[in-house]
Write an enzyme that holds these catalytic residues in place. Structure first.
Site, PDB file in Angstrom:
ATOM      1  N   GLY A   4     -20.521  44.580  12.301  1.00 50.01           N
ATOM      2  CA  GLY A   4     -21.443  45.141  11.316  1.00 50.01           C
ATOM      3  C   GLY A   4     -21.257  44.519   9.939  1.00 50.01           C
ATOM      4  N   GLY A   6     -22.971  45.743   7.286  1.00 47.52           N
ATOM      5  CA  GLY A   6     -23.575  46.715   6.368  1.00 47.52           C
ATOM      6  C   GLY A   6     -22.587  47.055   5.262  1.00 47.52           C
ATOM      7  N   PHE A   7     -22.683  48.284   4.745  1.00 46.98           N
ATOM      8  CA  PHE A   7     -21.841  48.664   3.606  1.00 46.98           C
ATOM      9  C   PHE A   7     -20.349  48.534   3.928  1.00 46.98           C
ATOM     10  CE2 PHE A   7     -25.710  50.621   2.015  1.00 46.98           C
ATOM     11  CZ  PHE A   7     -25.625  50.263   0.676  1.00 46.98           C
ATOM     12  N   GLY A   8     -19.927  49.114   5.055  1.00 51.74           N
ATOM     13  CA  GLY A   8     -18.509  49.093   5.392  1.00 51.74           C
ATOM     14  C   GLY A   8     -18.047  47.700   5.788  1.00 51.74           C
ATOM     15  N   VAL A  72     -23.188  42.921  19.630  1.00 56.55           N
ATOM     16  CA  VAL A  72     -21.981  43.256  20.390  1.00 56.55           C
ATOM     17  C   VAL A  72     -22.401  44.158  21.544  1.00 56.55           C
ATOM     18  CG1 VAL A  72     -19.771  44.477  20.322  1.00 56.55           C
ATOM     19  CG2 VAL A  72     -20.465  43.031  18.398  1.00 56.55           C
ATOM     20  N   GLU A 164     -36.974  61.794  -0.763  1.00 55.31           N
ATOM     21  CA  GLU A 164     -37.352  60.568  -1.463  1.00 55.31           C
ATOM     22  C   GLU A 164     -38.703  60.046  -0.992  1.00 55.31           C
ATOM     23  OE1 GLU A 164     -32.758  59.188  -2.341  1.00 55.31           O
ATOM     24  OE2 GLU A 164     -33.832  58.188  -0.734  1.00 55.31           O
ATOM     25  N   ASP A 301     -20.528  55.227   8.928  1.00 55.25           N
ATOM     26  CA  ASP A 301     -21.337  56.214   9.656  1.00 55.25           C
ATOM     27  C   ASP A 301     -20.917  56.391  11.111  1.00 55.25           C
ATOM     28  OD1 ASP A 301     -22.745  56.447   7.340  1.00 55.25           O
ATOM     29  OD2 ASP A 301     -24.678  55.802   8.150  1.00 55.25           O
ATOM     30  N   ALA A 317     -22.869  55.623   1.802  1.00 57.01           N
ATOM     31  CA  ALA A 317     -22.380  54.266   1.562  1.00 57.01           C
ATOM     32  C   ALA A 317     -21.021  54.298   0.856  1.00 57.01           C
ATOM     33  CB  ALA A 317     -23.406  53.512   0.726  1.00 57.01           C
TER      34      ALA A 317
END
Ligand SMILES: Cc1cc2nc3c(=O)[nH]c(=O)nc-3n(C[C@H](O)[C@H](O)[C@H](O)COP(=O)(O)OP(=O)(O)OC[C@H]3O[C@@H](n4cnc5c(N)ncnc54)[C@H](O)[C@@H]3O)c2cc1C
Length: 430
Positions: A4, A6-8, A72, A164, A301, A317
């Protein structure tokens, strides 16, 4: 190996820049997605390049990191190998799983085909086409009932994402599009936010939830709490309120109600014997490693770890970033994973309601309206990072949108064909 980007995943890779390790980031997408702003892409306020940047470009100045665009499909925990979609195997000494989440339909996967999620860049672009397509369809609608169906937008789920996007839809119809059509008045569009719980943005305190609901209704959103969705099809939504079930006719339903861990979390759980919660998140040790595998850490997450209040840490995040730092720092110091408990520093929560309107809670303090909105902009611009110049572009676009700058209303496709015999009224007049 990091699964991943993403953020992490990106933060973990970046944090290992100076470490004596080889880092491979595997992501099935070529981009790191700044999910907190994708609702703006859906509403046309931002473009895709403003919220997504190639992971490869973000790591190009990090010689010890390489990026593989691949899915993966399996994890061989015995041989310590990650298996990719074409059968390739990547050896690892340490594995960081930061695969994030996916939209959950609570067992109603058939709703996926008739709603639009808001999790990926594809979701945001699809929703943008559906929103602008709905106004185009309404302009061509043969009768008032058909027009009303196209001018009704239902958002399911009153969390920050639902709040939002419904606020943004109201602004779009009430302000941005108000002069663009001749046969319809976009200001008559209905935006209905449905939430099965007692209040919207329930992670905030009651006064803040009430304030968010009020701001939404000032914008023109119909906020309906205690409204349980029981069915969705291509023509509308069935909602149970108390003992009554009612039907809302619409073609545009935004699904912002549920998130579960990405599929690879389930694959890892089966391979390693780790437990999962109802949302498929992997139960990790307090140091974020797996019970029987110290060399595997799960963050963001996809991980389930309880905070000091005994409740699972939220899917934010900021949680993913802090967890990434905790694990990467331990690896930098020679560990296969962390061995000290992760401590989350709660920086507060923010939700934007519309142009110049937001709600914010930081350490017991509440902030509403423009000050909260400015804080929201500052925090998001700070974290946006990515590729050079992006912060500036987004800042200019955000300021522009406050003053009514034009949205990106381009629809890449065409309207779907309709049965012309079904048209009862000629398409003339206004
Ligand atoms: C609309 C929306 C608004 C949000 N707003 C906020 C906000 O305002 N503030 C906040 O703090 N948080 C917000 N969040 C939550 C935040 O985006 C997530 O908590 C965060 O992205 C989690 O980071 P992660 O690294 O765990 O996963 P992600 O950032 O989702 O990254 C996971 C990555 O893994 C990749 N991946 C998954 N499976 C595979 C596989 N099998 N093979 C290869 N790659 C794979 C994915 O392509 C993805 O790039 C929002 C989320 C959404 C959807």
């Amino acid at each position: 190996v990091i699964i991943g980007g993403g953020f992490g995943g990106y933060e973990a890779a970046h944090r290992l820049k100076k470490a004596d390790v080889d880092v491979t980031v595997v992501d099935r997408k070529n981009h790191h997605l700044f999910q907190p702003l994708i609702y703006q892409v859906a509403a046309g306020a931002l473009s895709e390049g403003d919220v997504a940047a190639p992971v490869r470009a973000m790591l190009k100045r990090q010689p010890n990191a390489s990026v593989l665009m691949a899915e993966v499909t399996d994890i061989d925990v015995t041989r310590r190998q990650v298996v990719l979609d074409r059968g390739e195997r990547l050896d690892y000494d340490s594995l960081i799983v930061a695969c994030g989440g996916a939209t959950s339909y609570f067992g109603h996967d058939e709703w996926r085909d008739v709603t639009c999620g808001l999790k990926t860049l594809e979701d945001a672009l699809d929703l943008r086409s559906r929103i602008f397509g709905a106004f185009e369809e309404a302009e061509r609608a043969p009768d008032p009932a058909a027009r009303d169906e196209w001018l009704t937008f239902v958002v399911v789920g009153g969390g920050p994402t639902g709040v939002e996007i419904s606020g943004q839809l109201a602004i779009l119809s009430r302000q941005a599009l108000k002069r663009d059509f001749r046969r319809i008045d976009p200001r008559t569009a209905r935006v209905i936010l449905l939430d099965a719980g007692e209040r919207v943005v329930a992670a905030f305190t009651e006064p803040t939830s009430a304030r968010a609901a009020k701001e939404l209704s000032d914008l023109g959103v119909t906020v309906r709490e205690h409204a349980m969705v029981t069915d969705i099809d291509a023509h509308g939504v069935s909602v149970k309120v108390g003992d009554q079930t009612e039907r809302i006719a619409t073609h545009t339903v935004v699904w912002a109600a549920g998130v579960r861990a990405a599929e690879v979390a389930g694959i890892l759980a089966r391979a390693s014997g780790a437990g999962t919660d109802r949302a498929g998140r992997i139960e990790v040790n307090p140091d974020l490693t797996l019970p029987a595998h110290h060399e595997i850490s799960v963050i963001g997450d996809a991980a389930k770890l309880d905070g000091p209040d005994g409740r699972p840490l939220p899917g934010l995040a900021t949680v993913a970033i802090q967890e990434a730092r905790h694990v990467a720092d331990a690896i930098r110091h020679g560990g296969a994973g962390a061995s000290t408990p992760f401590k989350y520093f709660d920086k507060g929560a923010l939700a934007v309601v519309g142009r110049g309107r937001a709600v914010c809670e930081v350490r017991g303090r509440r902030l509403y309206g423009l000050p909260a909105f400015l804080m929201y902009c500052g925090v998001h611009l700070f974290y946006l990072g990515g590729v050079g110049g992006r912060r500036l572009t987004v800042l200019i676009t955000t300021i522009g949108s406050l003053f009514g700058a034009r949205e990106n209303r381009v629809m890449p496709g065409e309207l779907e064909a309709v049965d012309r015999n079904a048209l009862s009224t000629p398409l003339t007049g206004s």
